[in-house]
Motif scaffolding. Structure first.
Motif, PDB file in Angstrom:
ATOM      1  N   PHE A 198       0.859  -1.187   0.000  1.00 28.07           N
ATOM      2  CA  PHE A 198       0.000   0.000   0.000  1.00 28.07           C
ATOM      3  C   PHE A 198       0.895   1.236   0.000  1.00 28.07           C
ATOM      4  N   THR A 199       0.489   2.273  -0.724  1.00 23.85           N
ATOM      5  CA  THR A 199       1.252   3.520  -0.769  1.00 23.85           C
ATOM      6  C   THR A 199       0.329   4.703  -0.503  1.00 23.85           C
ATOM      7  N   ALA A 200       0.819   5.654   0.286  1.00 23.79           N
ATOM      8  CA  ALA A 200       0.133   6.920   0.522  1.00 23.79           C
ATOM      9  C   ALA A 200       0.929   8.020  -0.166  1.00 23.79           C
ATOM     10  N   GLU A 212       0.995  12.259  -1.029  1.00 26.05           N
ATOM     11  CA  GLU A 212       0.472  13.580  -0.700  1.00 26.05           C
ATOM     12  C   GLU A 212       1.098  14.621  -1.621  1.00 26.05           C
ATOM     13  N   SER A 236      -8.276   5.589  -3.196  1.00 28.99           N
ATOM     14  CA  SER A 236      -8.997   6.753  -2.691  1.00 28.99           C
ATOM     15  C   SER A 236      -8.232   8.014  -3.068  1.00 28.99           C
ATOM     16  N   SER A 290      -4.611  14.026  -1.763  1.00 24.55           N
ATOM     17  CA  SER A 290      -4.211  12.791  -1.094  1.00 24.55           C
ATOM     18  C   SER A 290      -4.635  11.607  -1.952  1.00 24.55           C
ATOM     19  N   ARG A 296      -4.374   7.200  -2.092  1.00 23.94           N
ATOM     20  CA  ARG A 296      -4.035   5.937  -1.436  1.00 23.94           C
ATOM     21  C   ARG A 296      -4.330   4.820  -2.432  1.00 23.94           C
ATOM     22  N   GLN A 309      -1.215   0.184  -8.635  1.00 21.86           N
ATOM     23  CA  GLN A 309      -0.552   1.484  -8.644  1.00 21.86           C
ATOM     24  C   GLN A 309      -0.643   2.177  -9.998  1.00 21.86           C
ATOM     25  N   GLY A 318       5.285   4.147   2.079  1.00 23.61           N
ATOM     26  CA  GLY A 318       4.713   2.833   1.854  1.00 23.61           C
ATOM     27  C   GLY A 318       5.518   1.976   0.910  1.00 23.61           C
ATOM     28  N   ASN A 352       1.234   5.298   7.744  1.00 26.71           N
ATOM     29  CA  ASN A 352       1.918   5.849   6.577  1.00 26.71           C
ATOM     30  C   ASN A 352       1.232   7.091   6.016  1.00 26.71           C
ATOM     31  N   ALA A 353      -0.094   7.095   6.016  1.00 31.48           N
ATOM     32  CA  ALA A 353      -0.798   8.246   5.464  1.00 31.48           C
ATOM     33  C   ALA A 353      -0.470   9.507   6.249  1.00 31.48           C
TER      34      ALA A 353
END
Length: 438
Positions: free
Chosen positions: A46-48, A50, A97, A110, A112, A118, A213, A375-376
């Motif tokens: 999972f990657t966050a 910003e 998201s 943002s 996610r 990805q 992430g 992580n977020a």
């Protein structure tokens, strides 16, 4: 308005590997020259991500207040050949998201997404950032939501107090009015206005990016160019520095009810000022969120005049304030205000005690790792650090900078920062014994 925005860089950081572990932040530059900060964590696929675009609602043309806010709310409402429902379905199918939020000084995005999705998630977000539809149905639907929020805010005493304080402080500068706009200004916005706002605000000329992430530096570089590489390199010029027009005194806004909402403050301190850390500690001692803060002790605990009172530093891009807020019964609002003035004066004259300084340092440094929450959140804080001009090792040096503050520093900064005679109190309610000063 200003009271609703939290200054991200003062938030504490940590890593899940332990309270005292260094935060392994990498600076990544894409092949196309886009820079981001990265913390790798491959434990979960999972990657966050910003993204912070400088400008925000302060870019609104004077006669189109609220256009940046409306435009930002519409970015995800259809893009390319996907209408609003089609875009939402595509996003949900990827278990991704996206969030787009307009602030006073920035637009924050943002994202996610799962590692396996990805590429598709990045392509979908890119579509929103380059080909938003802004179709008539979506515009009218979202406009209706914004107008409903504006109408609701006219009945909220906290919003009324905040907006009046901003107007007194900044006048006709964008900081002086709500970025949501007014019913009249939002109702008059056309699709062409929204398109122009999009072109003025969505660009990579002044952009900050952070990721945390399951992604490597090499993959992040490719992602950055894929997502942001073809955005315009410049946008609308940022507003000029705001001249603070705030005068000391009392402003009463009549509002029915048993309690008064009170906002107060005066000019503040820049985030890059050498005295910022003493000022930060001073604020924590005087009006921070803990029950041991002086204002909480004097106004709440000893006299029972409020359920809670707090102050904070607000260093914005184009101005600085030191602000506070509390509510009190109409019969006790005047007494509570005099106690605030008295405590402001006491701190300005006498500084703080050695015990207060030591305990506050212990709290601020000890709670440092406890602010971490996934992580977020790390990604949000990293992008805030960049926007505030902090160095990449801030997470490792922050506690040392707090520990280095001395009693002499505190006394000097208290005299410099705290000016009880400059305080403006905006009171929304029916306070007894208080009237607006000329």
């Amino acid at each position: 308005m200003m009271m609703r925005f939290v200054f991200a860089a003062i938030l504490a950081l940590s890593m899940p590997m332990g309270a005292h572990a260094a935060l392994p932040i990498q600076s990544v530059t894409s092949p196309g020259g886009i820079t981001a900060w990265l913390v790798e964590d491959h434990a979960i696929p999972f990657t966050a991500l910003e993204i912070h675009l400088r400008g925000g609602t302060s870019l609104d043309p004077a006669d189109q207040r609220g256009v940046i806010n409306l435009m930002t709310a519409l970015i995800e409402e259809g893009a390319g050949d996907l209408d609003a429902q089609g875009f939402a379905n595509a996003r949900d199918d990827l278990a991704a998201s996206f969030r787009f939020q307009a602030g006073t000084d920035s637009i924050n995005i943002s994202a996610r997404f799962l590692t396996e999705n990805q590429a598709q998630a990045v392509d979908l977000l890119h579509l929103a950032l380059t080909q938003p539809q802004f179709d008539a149905e979506a515009v009218e639907r979202v406009r209706g939501q914004v107008l409903a929020n504006i109408r609701s805010s006219t009945k909220d005493p906290e919003t009324i107090a905040s907006d009046r304080f901003d107007r007194l402080a900044f006048g006709t500068h964008p900081y002086g009015s709500s970025g949501d706009g007014t019913e009249q200004s939002v109702a008059g916005l056309s699709r062409d206005d929204i398109l122009a706002a999009f072109k003025s605000a969505i660009n990579r000329g002044d952009i900050y990016v952070a990721a945390t992430g399951d992604i490597t530096a090499a993959d992040l570089g490719i992602l950055l160019d894929r997502l942001l590489g073809d955005l315009p390199t410049t946008g609308a010029p940022l507003p000029k520095r705001a001249d603070l027009a705030l005068k000391p005194g009392v402003t009463v806004v009549e509002f029915p009810g048993p309690q008064s909402v009170i906002y107060f403050g005066h000019d503040g301190i820049k985030r890059d000022d050498p005295d910022f850390f003493p000022a930060f500690i001073l604020n924590e001692i005087l009006g921070g969120g803990r029950f041991s803060a002086r204002l909480m002790t004097e106004v709440r605990d000893k006299r029972g005049l409020t359920y809670g009172i707090g102050t904070f530093l607000s260093p914005m891009d184009h101005a600085e304030l030191m602000l506070g807020q509390f509510s009190s019964a109409n019969t006790t609002a005047a007494e509570a205000i005099e106690i605030v003035r008295s405590e402001w004066q006491r701190a300005a004259t006498n500084g703080v005690t050695a015990e207060e300084l030591a305990k506050t340092k212990t709290y601020l440094t000890g709670s440092y790792p406890l602010r971490f929450n996934g992580n977020a959140r790390i990604a949000r804080i990293l992008v805030g650090m960049q926007a505030d001009g902090l160095t990449i090792d801030y997470a490792d040096t922050r506690n040392a900078q707090i520990e280095a503050v001395t009693l002499d520093d505190m006394a000097r900064v208290a005299k410099r920062l705290l000016r009880p005679d400059a305080l403006q109190f905006v009171i929304v309610g029916a306070p007894e014994g208080l009237t607006s000063t000329p």
